[in-house]
Each structure stands twice: as structure tokens, then as C-alpha cells.
Design a protein around this motif. Structure first.
Motif, PDB file in Angstrom:
ATOM      1  N   ALA A 189       4.122   5.845  -4.867  1.00  0.00           N
ATOM      2  CA  ALA A 189       4.463   6.018  -6.283  1.00  0.00           C
ATOM      3  C   ALA A 189       3.472   6.953  -6.970  1.00  0.00           C
ATOM      4  CB  ALA A 189       4.497   4.659  -6.982  1.00  0.00           C
ATOM      5  N   ALA A 190       2.186   6.809  -6.655  1.00  0.00           N
ATOM      6  CA  ALA A 190       1.174   7.700  -7.251  1.00  0.00           C
ATOM      7  C   ALA A 190       1.400   9.147  -6.804  1.00  0.00           C
ATOM      8  CB  ALA A 190      -0.224   7.231  -6.852  1.00  0.00           C
ATOM      9  N   THR A 191       1.700   9.338  -5.531  1.00  0.00           N
ATOM     10  CA  THR A 191       1.972  10.680  -5.012  1.00  0.00           C
ATOM     11  C   THR A 191       3.217  11.267  -5.659  1.00  0.00           C
ATOM     12  OG1 THR A 191       0.957  10.074  -2.906  1.00  0.00           O
ATOM     13  CG2 THR A 191       2.408  12.008  -2.899  1.00  0.00           C
TER      14      THR A 191
ATOM     15  N   LEU B 235       4.525  10.521  -8.590  1.00  0.00           N
ATOM     16  CA  LEU B 235       4.227  10.873  -9.983  1.00  0.00           C
ATOM     17  C   LEU B 235       3.435  12.174 -10.068  1.00  0.00           C
ATOM     18  CD1 LEU B 235       3.424   7.389 -11.554  1.00  0.00           C
ATOM     19  CD2 LEU B 235       5.413   8.846 -11.981  1.00  0.00           C
ATOM     20  N   GLY B 236       2.486  12.352  -9.150  1.00  0.00           N
ATOM     21  CA  GLY B 236       1.718  13.601  -9.116  1.00  0.00           C
ATOM     22  C   GLY B 236       2.602  14.808  -8.827  1.00  0.00           C
TER      23      GLY B 236
ATOM     24  N   THR C 243       0.834  -1.206   0.000  1.00  0.00           N
ATOM     25  CA  THR C 243       0.000   0.000   0.000  1.00  0.00           C
ATOM     26  C   THR C 243       0.870   1.257   0.000  1.00  0.00           C
ATOM     27  OG1 THR C 243      -1.751  -1.168   1.176  1.00  0.00           O
ATOM     28  CG2 THR C 243      -1.822   1.242   1.238  1.00  0.00           C
TER      29      THR C 243
ATOM     30  N   ILE D  28       2.470   1.647  -3.515  1.00  0.00           N
ATOM     31  CA  ILE D  28       1.535   2.081  -4.558  1.00  0.00           C
ATOM     32  C   ILE D  28       1.104   3.539  -4.336  1.00  0.00           C
ATOM     33  CG2 ILE D  28      -0.787   1.728  -5.500  1.00  0.00           C
ATOM     34  CD1 ILE D  28      -0.302  -1.313  -5.055  1.00  0.00           C
ATOM     35  N   ALA D  29       0.687   3.851  -3.110  1.00  0.00           N
ATOM     36  CA  ALA D  29       0.257   5.230  -2.819  1.00  0.00           C
ATOM     37  C   ALA D  29       1.433   6.201  -2.947  1.00  0.00           C
ATOM     38  CB  ALA D  29      -0.342   5.304  -1.417  1.00  0.00           C
TER      39      ALA D  29
END
Length: 158
Positions: free
Chosen positions: A24-26, A28-29, A18, A21-22
Motif C-alpha cells: 500500500a505504501a509503494t 501510494l508512492g 507486511t 502495508i508495504a
């Protein structure tokens, strides 16, 4: 958390996945936002520059933390036990447990004499994350002060 029934615990795989994934998304943002600030049309001001520097150092801290998490992702219990044994300092008695902490990021082998030692996570991860977060906080505070000065100067002129 170590329990009496299972003292040989590492990091919770679901929690680790978790975070990865979270995170990596943050990341990238943040990278997407910071790249948008590089365009010539982006309005630059001192407080915006310091805000962006704060976000950049935060993104760097997150990237280093995620790199440390990746070191843990694919390790089996048997491999962790072997590493605990191989890296056991001289004079350390029998191992009695293992625990994984997310803050600071570490995997700790515990000895029967109460001493413990960290394995797997490179030694530079936690100090680098701490330094980058302090730098991010300093940049953010500078941005807030500059923004406040700009607003009060604008109000006095108006």
C-alpha cells in the motif's frame, strides 16, 4: 510451506500483513509520482512517457495483487476448512492439507490422491497481474531503447 506436523497451513499472517502495508505504501508512492507527472510543467519526452506507462502498469499490477491479498486477510481457519469442503470437486477424495502461496497468489486445498484446487482468490487475479507485469516490462524496455537512441543522437550532434 507444509510440514508433516501441520499440513493445514495457509498464508503466514505476519507476512500477509507486511505485504499489504508495504504494498500500500509503494502503491501510494507510485500514484503520487504519476500524479506529479500530469502537471503541464512536467517535461514530456517519448522515453519519459514510456517510463511513466511502465510505472502505471506496475502500479495497476500491484493494486490487483493487493486486492487478492485482501481476500485472505480476515479468514479464519475454520472458514477456510469449510470453503475447502464446499468447493471440493466431485470425485475428489479426502482433503489432507492446505497451503498458501504468495507467488502465484493462491490458497490451495490438497486431496489424498495428490490433486489440489485453489479457493478464495478470484481466478482473474494471477492472470491479470502477469499480463500487467509483462506490459510494464515491455513499456520499460521501450523507454530504455528510446532513451538510448536519444542519447546517441544527442552525442552525434554535439
Amino acid at each position: 510451506m507444509i510440514t508433516a506436523s501441520n499440513p493445514w497451513q495457509g498464508h503466514n499472517f505476519t507476512g500477509l500483513l507486511t505485504i499489504l502495508i508495504a504494498g500500500a505504501a509503494t502503491l501510494l508512492g507510485l500514484i503520487g509520482y504519476l500524479c506529479s507527472r500530469l502537471t503541464p510543467q512536467a517535461h514530456r519526452g517519448p522515453f519519459r512517457l514510456w517510463r511513466d506507462l511502465s510505472l502505471l502498469t506496475s502500479a495497476a499490477a500491484l493494486a490487483v495483487y493487493l486486492w487478492g491479498c485482501l481476500h485472505l486477510l480476515f479468514l479464519e481457519d475454520q472458514e477456510l476448512a469449510e470453503r475447502c469442503e464446499r468447493q471440493r470437486p466431485a470425485g475428489t477424495p479426502t482433503l489432507v492439507g492446505r497451503r498458501g502461496d504468495f507467488i502465484p497468489l493462491r490458497l490451495v486445498c490438497e486431496a489424498s490422491n495428490g490433486h489440489d484446487y485453489s479457493i478464495v482468490i478470484p481466478g482473474y487475479i494471477n492472470p491479470t497481474v502477469a499480463l500487467l507485469l509483462l506490459l510494464a516490462l515491455s513499456c520499460a524496455l521501450t523507454s530504455v531503447v528510446l532513451h538510448h537512441k536519444q542519447r546517441t543522437t544527442t552525442r552525434k550532434k554535439g
